[in-house]
Design a protein around this motif. Sequence first.
Motif, PDB file in Angstrom:
ATOM      1  N   PHE A 116       0.817  -1.213   0.000  1.00 39.48           N
ATOM      2  CA  PHE A 116       0.000   0.000   0.000  1.00 39.48           C
ATOM      3  C   PHE A 116       0.851   1.264   0.000  1.00 39.48           C
ATOM      4  O   PHE A 116       0.523   2.247  -0.662  1.00 39.48           O
ATOM      5  N   LEU A 117       1.972   1.243   0.715  1.00 38.41           N
ATOM      6  CA  LEU A 117       2.851   2.408   0.793  1.00 38.41           C
ATOM      7  C   LEU A 117       4.069   2.304  -0.124  1.00 38.41           C
ATOM      8  O   LEU A 117       5.051   3.014   0.034  1.00 38.41           O
ATOM      9  N   GLY A 118       4.022   1.384  -1.085  1.00 30.87           N
ATOM     10  CA  GLY A 118       5.048   1.334  -2.112  1.00 30.87           C
ATOM     11  C   GLY A 118       6.249   0.467  -1.826  1.00 30.87           C
ATOM     12  O   GLY A 118       7.207   0.470  -2.604  1.00 30.87           O
ATOM     13  N   ARG A 119       6.224  -0.304  -0.736  1.00 28.20           N
ATOM     14  CA  ARG A 119       7.371  -1.173  -0.447  1.00 28.20           C
ATOM     15  C   ARG A 119       7.293  -2.423  -1.320  1.00 28.20           C
ATOM     16  O   ARG A 119       6.238  -3.032  -1.458  1.00 28.20           O
ATOM     17  N   ARG A 120       8.423  -2.809  -1.893  1.00 26.65           N
ATOM     18  CA  ARG A 120       8.455  -3.959  -2.799  1.00 26.65           C
ATOM     19  C   ARG A 120       8.587  -5.270  -2.038  1.00 26.65           C
ATOM     20  O   ARG A 120       9.376  -5.380  -1.095  1.00 26.65           O
ATOM     21  N   ARG A 121       7.800  -6.247  -2.458  1.00 22.26           N
ATOM     22  CA  ARG A 121       7.920  -7.623  -1.981  1.00 22.26           C
ATOM     23  C   ARG A 121       7.944  -8.549  -3.180  1.00 22.26           C
ATOM     24  O   ARG A 121       7.111  -8.414  -4.081  1.00 22.26           O
ATOM     25  N   ASP A 122       8.881  -9.485  -3.211  1.00 21.06           N
ATOM     26  CA  ASP A 122       8.917 -10.500  -4.266  1.00 21.06           C
ATOM     27  C   ASP A 122       8.155 -11.722  -3.791  1.00 21.06           C
ATOM     28  O   ASP A 122       8.441 -12.265  -2.715  1.00 21.06           O
TER      29      ASP A 122
END
Length: 210
Positions: A167-173
């Motif tokens: 939601f706040l733009g943090r990347r998760r693979d």
Amino acid sequence: MRTALFLLRHEVRLVAGIWLWAIRRRHGLGNGDGDGDCTGFGYSRGQGTMMLGFGFVIVIESIMMSVLLRNYPAVQRGWFMVDMYTLVLIIGMHAASVVRPHVLDAGFLRIRRAAHVDLRIPLEKIAHVRRELRTTHERADGELNLAIGAQTTVTLELTEPVAHFTFLGRRRDVRLVRFHADESDSLVQALVPAVERARTAPSALPDLPV
């Protein structure tokens, strides 16, 4: 500043969702249920009653607080504005869920949840897809659970990670995705042959030297 921009973008999408809901349009699908090879699959049916309940509670609370704060007009107006803002957010969340369905096209499966999740997965990266009802989900590295009404009905295993942005733009693979679809059987039946076609499609030949 970055957080404020993400919040603003989210609220703009909610308002846009209310507008699309009012004119009976769905985002990413053109004027009808599909646009060309695109097919939409909804997921909002299981949460409609819950969202209606939330909205009803906000309306009742607003009426009661207006009575209790009648001798404090400035506070009364402030409380009323907060309640109306909350009610708009609730309506916007449900509207966004209705007008932003999952989308299957010739090259991607687009998995969405309201206005804050929009994950595009190339079909050739899907290793396995299955209909699987789960009502409990534990957070784990490399997994994304997009439950609606505390349940997911479709599970995807991927051949390699894809990038999901929070939601706040943090990347998760993520390499495993669980999500809900109202018509999960139909989605799986449409997705399996689409994945097979994507895997067996001939790759483009390199340009030959002249």
